[in-house]
Scaffold this active site. Structure first.
Site, PDB file in Angstrom:
ATOM      1  N   TYR A 122     -31.832  13.820   6.379  1.00 49.96           N
ATOM      2  CA  TYR A 122     -33.041  13.106   7.175  1.00 49.96           C
ATOM      3  C   TYR A 122     -34.021  12.542   5.987  1.00 49.96           C
ATOM      4  CZ  TYR A 122     -37.531  12.363   9.075  1.00 49.96           C
ATOM      5  OH  TYR A 122     -38.943  11.918   9.125  1.00 49.96           O
ATOM      6  N   ALA A 131       0.945  -1.157   0.049  1.00 40.00           N
ATOM      7  CA  ALA A 131       0.011  -0.079   0.048  1.00 40.00           C
ATOM      8  C   ALA A 131       0.826   1.178  -0.043  1.00 40.00           C
ATOM      9  CB  ALA A 131      -1.157  -0.015   1.272  1.00 40.00           C
ATOM     10  N   VAL A 155      15.426  -6.253   0.531  1.00 39.15           N
ATOM     11  CA  VAL A 155      16.559  -5.383   0.802  1.00 39.15           C
ATOM     12  C   VAL A 155      17.160  -5.651   2.263  1.00 39.15           C
ATOM     13  CG1 VAL A 155      17.021  -2.980   1.512  1.00 39.15           C
ATOM     14  CG2 VAL A 155      15.620  -3.402  -0.541  1.00 39.15           C
ATOM     15  N   ASP A 191       2.658   1.318   7.615  1.00 45.77           N
ATOM     16  CA  ASP A 191       2.624   0.542   8.985  1.00 45.77           C
ATOM     17  C   ASP A 191       3.946   0.776   9.886  1.00 45.77           C
ATOM     18  OD1 ASP A 191       0.071  -0.071   8.364  1.00 45.77           O
ATOM     19  OD2 ASP A 191       0.367  -2.358   8.388  1.00 45.77           O
ATOM     20  N   ARG A 195       3.277   9.705 -11.423  1.00 44.76           N
ATOM     21  CA  ARG A 195       2.441  10.592 -12.217  1.00 44.76           C
ATOM     22  C   ARG A 195       3.063  11.922 -12.104  1.00 44.76           C
ATOM     23  NH1 ARG A 195      -1.367   8.834  -8.092  1.00 44.76           N
ATOM     24  NH2 ARG A 195      -1.781   6.763  -8.744  1.00 44.76           N
ATOM     25  N   CYS A 203      -6.692  -6.214   3.639  1.00 42.42           N
ATOM     26  CA  CYS A 203      -7.949  -6.045   4.104  1.00 42.42           C
ATOM     27  C   CYS A 203      -9.123  -6.960   3.872  1.00 42.42           C
ATOM     28  CB  CYS A 203      -8.237  -4.531   3.943  1.00 42.42           C
ATOM     29  SG  CYS A 203      -7.263  -3.430   4.104  1.00 42.42           S
ATOM     30  N   SER A 221       1.041  -4.474  -4.479  1.00 40.22           N
ATOM     31  CA  SER A 221      -0.396  -3.861  -4.023  1.00 40.22           C
ATOM     32  C   SER A 221      -1.617  -4.707  -3.855  1.00 40.22           C
ATOM     33  CB  SER A 221      -0.614  -3.117  -5.607  1.00 40.22           C
ATOM     34  OG  SER A 221       0.296  -2.147  -5.510  1.00 40.22           O
ATOM     35  N   TRP A 281     -34.265  13.193  14.139  1.00 41.11           N
ATOM     36  CA  TRP A 281     -32.974  13.475  14.832  1.00 41.11           C
ATOM     37  C   TRP A 281     -32.101  12.195  14.631  1.00 41.11           C
ATOM     38  CZ3 TRP A 281     -31.623  18.009  17.573  1.00 41.11           C
ATOM     39  CH2 TRP A 281     -32.685  18.852  17.708  1.00 41.11           C
TER      40      TRP A 281
HETATM   41  C1  LIG Z   1      -6.123  -9.479   7.739  1.00 39.99           C
HETATM   42  C2  LIG Z   1      -5.982  -7.834   7.717  1.00 39.99           C
HETATM   43  C3  LIG Z   1      -7.039  -7.308   7.476  1.00 39.99           C
HETATM   44  C4  LIG Z   1      -6.759  -5.521   7.428  1.00 39.99           C
HETATM   45  N1  LIG Z   1      -8.023  -5.012   7.496  1.00 39.99           N
HETATM   46  C5  LIG Z   1      -7.757  -3.495   7.266  1.00 39.99           C
HETATM   47  C6  LIG Z   1      -8.964  -2.721   7.067  1.00 39.99           C
HETATM   48  O1  LIG Z   1     -10.117  -3.271   6.934  1.00 39.99           O
HETATM   49  N2  LIG Z   1      -8.852  -1.376   7.221  1.00 39.99           N
HETATM   50  C7  LIG Z   1      -7.590  -0.968   7.205  1.00 39.99           C
HETATM   51  O2  LIG Z   1      -7.536   0.221   7.234  1.00 39.99           O
HETATM   52  N3  LIG Z   1      -6.475  -1.589   7.159  1.00 39.99           N
HETATM   53  C8  LIG Z   1      -6.574  -2.936   7.339  1.00 39.99           C
HETATM   54  N4  LIG Z   1      -5.351  -3.661   7.439  1.00 39.99           N
HETATM   55  C9  LIG Z   1      -4.255  -3.223   7.747  1.00 39.99           C
HETATM   56  C10 LIG Z   1      -3.409  -2.779   6.179  1.00 39.99           C
HETATM   57  O3  LIG Z   1      -3.622  -4.168   5.558  1.00 39.99           O
HETATM   58  C11 LIG Z   1      -2.282  -2.223   6.283  1.00 39.99           C
HETATM   59  O4  LIG Z   1      -2.289  -1.202   7.272  1.00 39.99           O
HETATM   60  C12 LIG Z   1      -1.421  -1.956   5.102  1.00 39.99           C
HETATM   61  O5  LIG Z   1      -1.449  -3.129   4.214  1.00 39.99           O
HETATM   62  C13 LIG Z   1      -0.153  -1.235   5.349  1.00 39.99           C
HETATM   63  O6  LIG Z   1       0.514  -0.997   4.274  1.00 39.99           O
HETATM   64  P1  LIG Z   1       2.347  -1.027   4.181  1.00 39.99           P
HETATM   65  O7  LIG Z   1       2.347  -0.692   2.600  1.00 39.99           O
HETATM   66  O8  LIG Z   1       2.621   0.080   5.112  1.00 39.99           O
HETATM   67  O9  LIG Z   1       2.578  -2.273   4.689  1.00 39.99           O
HETATM   68  P2  LIG Z   1       2.564  -3.760   4.073  1.00 39.99           P
HETATM   69  O10 LIG Z   1       1.217  -3.809   3.536  1.00 39.99           O
HETATM   70  O11 LIG Z   1       2.637  -4.593   5.282  1.00 39.99           O
HETATM   71  O12 LIG Z   1       3.366  -3.839   3.124  1.00 39.99           O
HETATM   72  C14 LIG Z   1       5.121  -4.020   3.529  1.00 39.99           C
HETATM   73  C15 LIG Z   1       5.661  -4.603   2.148  1.00 39.99           C
HETATM   74  O13 LIG Z   1       6.941  -4.419   2.372  1.00 39.99           O
HETATM   75  C16 LIG Z   1       7.543  -5.899   2.165  1.00 39.99           C
HETATM   76  N5  LIG Z   1       8.906  -5.520   2.761  1.00 39.99           N
HETATM   77  C17 LIG Z   1       9.325  -5.744   3.988  1.00 39.99           C
HETATM   78  N6  LIG Z   1      10.319  -5.633   4.317  1.00 39.99           N
HETATM   79  C18 LIG Z   1      10.929  -5.696   3.195  1.00 39.99           C
HETATM   80  C19 LIG Z   1      12.590  -5.718   2.827  1.00 39.99           C
HETATM   81  N7  LIG Z   1      13.399  -5.653   3.543  1.00 39.99           N
HETATM   82  N8  LIG Z   1      12.669  -5.872   1.435  1.00 39.99           N
HETATM   83  C20 LIG Z   1      11.680  -5.850   0.621  1.00 39.99           C
HETATM   84  N9  LIG Z   1      10.527  -5.788   0.809  1.00 39.99           N
HETATM   85  C21 LIG Z   1      10.149  -5.737   2.275  1.00 39.99           C
HETATM   86  C22 LIG Z   1       6.676  -6.755   2.532  1.00 39.99           C
HETATM   87  O14 LIG Z   1       6.760  -8.041   2.151  1.00 39.99           O
HETATM   88  C23 LIG Z   1       5.206  -6.101   2.325  1.00 39.99           C
HETATM   89  O15 LIG Z   1       4.708  -6.882   0.905  1.00 39.99           O
HETATM   90  C24 LIG Z   1      -5.714  -4.983   7.630  1.00 39.99           C
HETATM   91  C25 LIG Z   1      -4.587  -5.812   7.678  1.00 39.99           C
HETATM   92  C26 LIG Z   1      -4.656  -7.396   7.543  1.00 39.99           C
HETATM   93  C27 LIG Z   1      -3.545  -8.082   7.735  1.00 39.99           C
END
Ligand SMILES: Cc1cc2nc3c(=O)[nH]c(=O)nc-3n(C[C@H](O)[C@H](O)[C@H](O)COP(=O)(O)OP(=O)(O)OC[C@H]3O[C@@H](n4cnc5c(N)ncnc54)[C@H](O)[C@@H]3O)c2cc1C
Length: 452
Positions: free
Chosen positions: A430, A13, A84, A287, A24, A47, A43, A438
């Site tokens: 409403y 994400a 990495v 995250d 872009r 969720c 990508s 309300w």
């Molecule tokens: C089951 C589930 C349900 C969820 N439901 C919701 C929801 O309903 N609403 C909501 O807002 N959020 C939800 N989330 C949380 C949301 O998915 C995460 O907040 C979001 O994916 C975070 O995005 P990110 O890119 O920061 O991290 P991530 O999606 O964790 O992506 C990080 C990426 O970095 C890669 N990576 C890490 N270290 C390295 C490295 N050293 N070299 C190369 N690649 C690396 C990993 O493989 C991973 O693909 C949910 C999460 C889960 C697991």
């Protein structure tokens, strides 16, 4: 013109939002973009994973917003199965391992974005490495759950009754499994809701047939022939052939920490509102970072996709020479268990007290529709406010269809620091099929304002 190189670590994400936004805004001859992802997908919507195992989403591919090929066609050099291993901020290089070939190389960056996400918390319980003890974080995890259900798993134990635990429990029930949920606290959603709001969630889970074991601390697993066969607790053991751990997450900050970057007390990489770290030309998003909580002003790690996407876009804009800021978080979140919708924004009463605020909470019961219009669903709205100033600190909603997304009105009010009186007098829509005259939000704000 010199072509600069942006390296992105993490292909989900935050990382790919940043890469796509930078693409872009900056032409390819001005900015080369290379994204390293250690997994095999980019990508994808984590969720949606619970609904994939429940069968509502028919295939894993439906959860992939953009494949590596699509990103490449968009001018982003995505390299999957590349991890990495280290960042050298003095030399401005990253060391990358090609996981298929086992080769390591160094690559120079002009700008670096760390978007390494978070990892599930896995306690060192005896038996945790047994087969059948899983987390649900990736498409591969979902495939493994599917494989085990296909192989005859019938008794599932979900450890942790947070968002993911709830969503997993709902979807395993939908697949016909017997589901036990074990939670150390005395209420489900303990990190999300106050106990007086969580009771309805516990009721809904039990009515649906979940064996909800509250105040139950897992101590380990019984392992038979390498496979989990039971979950042990202080109160005894429960037979299981599938265990899903949902105990929250920890930011993946090891790479950044090893490179000398600042990791804050909340456990995430420290960034400013432009997603810049304190290290020149290094950015971070998603995250793995800390964000500013708009109510307390404190640094927090709130691991949600909604923030990861926005922060990625902000980072991408700034890296490409534009101007954007991330406005902070309220911890607004929503989920459901079957027909029960659960949502919150800002602080719970417990969190407000822990933050040293003199808070009070007021619960309002209301219906989603005019009382004479069929199909109205009841809901409870809790407003948390500060006693001295009367400012709203947070809100929680638990109720039937139409309840949950009402949290966004309260989140908007909280974001804009509106007084309870102002919220109670807002011009909300409403008509009988949609709300009473309300709206429950207006009622709840008015009732809280009356307590001041
Ligand atoms: C089951 C589930 C349900 C969820 N439901 C919701 C929801 O309903 N609403 C909501 O807002 N959020 C939800 N989330 C949380 C949301 O998915 C995460 O907040 C979001 O994916 C975070 O995005 P990110 O890119 O920061 O991290 P991530 O999606 O964790 O992506 C990080 C990426 O970095 C890669 N990576 C890490 N270290 C390295 C490295 N050293 N070299 C190369 N690649 C690396 C990993 O493989 C991973 O693909 C949910 C999460 C889960 C697991």
């Amino acid at each position: 013109m010199m072509t600069r190189r942006l390296i992105v670590i993490g292909g989900d994400a935050a990382g790919m939002s940043a890469a796509a936004q930078a693409r872009r805004m900056a032409p390819a001859d001005a900015l080369e973009i290379v994204a390293f992802e250690r997994g095999s997908r980019t990508s994808y919507a984590a969720c949606g994973l619970p609904y994939l195992i429940g069968g509502l989403v028919e295939s894993p591919d439906r959860l992939v917003a953009r494949t590596p090929e699509q990103h490449r066609a968009n001018g982003i050099d995505v390299r999957i199965c590349h991890e990495v291993l280290a960042i050298d901020v003095k030399a401005a290089t990253v060391t990358v391992r090609d996981l298929d070939k086992g080769q390591e190389t160094d690559m120079h960056y002009d700008e670096l974005l760390i978007a390494t996400g978070a990892s599930g918390i896995v306690p060192p319980w005896p038996g945790i490495d047994a087969e059948g003890v899983l987390q649900l974080r990736t498409l591969d995890d979902a495939a493994e759950v599917e494989r085990r259900i296909g192989a005859g798993a019938r008794r599932a134990v979900v450890v942790g009754a947070g968002y993911i635990g709830l969503e997993v429990a709902e979807n395993l029930l939908a697949r016909g499994l017997e589901v036990t949920v074990m939670e150390r606290l005395d209420a489900p959603m303990g990190a999300v809701l106050d106990a007086d709001m969580a009771a309805a969630v516990a009721d809904a889970m039990r009515e649906a047939g979940v064996d909800l074991q509250l105040g139950t601390a897992v101590t380990g697993f019984t392992v038979t022939d390498g496979h989990v066969s039971a979950v042990q607790t202080a109160a005894g053991s429960v037979a299981a052939d599938l265990v899903l751990i949902g105990l929250g997450v920890r930011a993946n900050v090891e790479l950044a920490r090893a490179a000398g970057m600042e990791v804050g007390e909340a456990g995430g990489i420290v960034v400013d509102e432009q997603q810049r770290t304190h290290t020149p030309h290094v950015w971070a998003a998603g995250d793995c970072v800390e964000s500013r909580h708009r109510v307390t002003g404190r640094a927090v790690v709130v691991a949600l996709g909604t923030h990861a996407n926005k922060q990625g876009r902000v980072a991408g804009t700034n890296i490409a020479g534009g101007e954007a800021s991330f406005g902070g978080v309220l911890g607004t979140a929503i989920t459901k268990f079957q027909d029960l919708e659960i949502a919150r924004t800002g602080l719970t009463e417990r969190e407000a007290e822990a933050a040293g605020l003199d808070a009070f909470g007021v619960i309002t019961e209301a219906s989603s529709r005019a009382h004479y219009y069929p199909g109205g669903q009841s809901m409870r709205i809790k407003i948390v406010a500060e006693r001295q100033t009367g400012r709203m600190l947070g809100a929680q909603i638990v109720g039937g269809q139409g309840a949950g997304k009402r949290i966004d009105v309260l989140a908007t009010a909280l974001w804009n620091k509106m007084s309870l009186d102002e919220v109670g007098g807002m011009d909300l829509s409403y008509a009988p099929p949609f709300s009473p005259v309300w709206d429950p939000v207006l009622l709840a704000a008015g009732k809280a304002a009356a307590k001041l």
